[in-house]
Design an enzyme around this catalytic site. Structure first.
Site, PDB file in Angstrom:
ATOM      1  N   GLU A  57     -47.308 -69.243 -36.036  1.00 50.45           N
ATOM      2  CA  GLU A  57     -47.679 -70.650 -35.885  1.00 50.45           C
ATOM      3  C   GLU A  57     -46.444 -71.488 -35.521  1.00 50.45           C
ATOM      4  OE1 GLU A  57     -50.502 -71.902 -35.713  1.00 50.45           O
ATOM      5  OE2 GLU A  57     -51.963 -70.997 -37.065  1.00 50.45           O
ATOM      6  N   GLU A  58     -45.330 -71.212 -36.183  1.00 47.06           N
ATOM      7  CA  GLU A  58     -44.096 -71.935 -35.888  1.00 47.06           C
ATOM      8  C   GLU A  58     -43.641 -71.662 -34.462  1.00 47.06           C
ATOM      9  OE1 GLU A  58     -42.260 -74.126 -37.550  1.00 47.06           O
ATOM     10  OE2 GLU A  58     -43.695 -74.176 -39.202  1.00 47.06           O
ATOM     11  N   LEU A  59     -43.843 -70.431 -34.005  1.00 51.39           N
ATOM     12  CA  LEU A  59     -43.444 -70.063 -32.642  1.00 51.39           C
ATOM     13  C   LEU A  59     -44.209 -70.887 -31.623  1.00 51.39           C
ATOM     14  CD1 LEU A  59     -41.654 -68.054 -31.033  1.00 51.39           C
ATOM     15  CD2 LEU A  59     -43.665 -66.574 -30.874  1.00 51.39           C
TER      16      LEU A  59
END
Length: 210
Positions: A19-21
């Site tokens: 998700e952060e990516l």
């Protein structure tokens, strides 16, 4: 802003990392954020094509989170894996210290061309380049340990977000100018009892049992 993404063999197992990516890629597209991928004991082609352990992990995610979300993760993985970066085995002969030197050299080059020639010095050893860093996002695999002394020379560091990090030593070297510190699930042992950051505005260390 510079984001250094460290891909390990188990990276794709973490929904949170994926998700952060996606968010980091969005920052790249909207604000031209610099992304530097590091392939830590993992073949870049497996990240790019989502094969091997990456493929298995995403297949498991798809059963739980659905095709649409997993498709976003796959797209982000492919995009970042196509960026110029480093492969621990091919670019540093398996030596972490050599890899770190290469990363620091590139970061200093991006921050300010003037600092390019100081990259031969180890991280945190009297480099003017470290003093130019104002924002940092750290996302390291469990196999990598980072000495907290690297922060001692980052006098201009204002925003620090730690996604994942095994630290060697407590966070007593954080600069006094730090305004934001985010490290969810931060182990208690890393927070010194005498930590004093008078200019800190945001401190987010949820799920840290502190």
């Amino acid at each position: 802003m510079i984001s250094i993404i460290v891909f390990s063999k188990t990276y794709a197992s973490s929904r949170w990392c994926l998700e952060e990516l996606v968010k980091i890629v969005e920052c790249k597209e909207k604000a031209n954020q610099v992304i530097l991928p590091v392939f830590y004991d993992v073949d870049p082609s497996k990240v790019r094509k989502q094969t091997g352990g990456f493929g298995k992990a995403l297949a498991q995610h798809q059963q739980r989170f659905g095709t649409k979300r997993v498709s976003q993760w796959k797209t982000a993985l492919t995009k970042v894996a196509n960026f110029s970066g480093w492969d621990l085995q091919n670019d540093a002969d398996g030596y972490e210290s050599k890899l770190i030197d290469k990363i620091v050299e590139k970061v200093l080059q991006v921050v300010n061309q003037t600092f390019f020639n100081v990259a031969k010095y180890p991280v945190g050893i009297h480099t003017r380049g470290n003093e130019a860093i104002e924002t940092m996002i750290i996302n390291l695999p469990k196999e990598v340990h980072l000495s907290t002394k690297v922060f001692s020379k980052m006098s201009r560091l204002r925003l620090l977000r730690i996604l994942s990090m095994n630290a060697n030593g407590p966070l007593k070297y954080l600069p006094k100018e730090l305004r934001l510190l985010v490290w969810n699930n931060c182990p208690l042992k890393y927070i010194p009892s005498d930590l004093c950051l008078k200019k800190l505005v945001i401190l987010e260390i949820t799920n840290s049992n502190i």
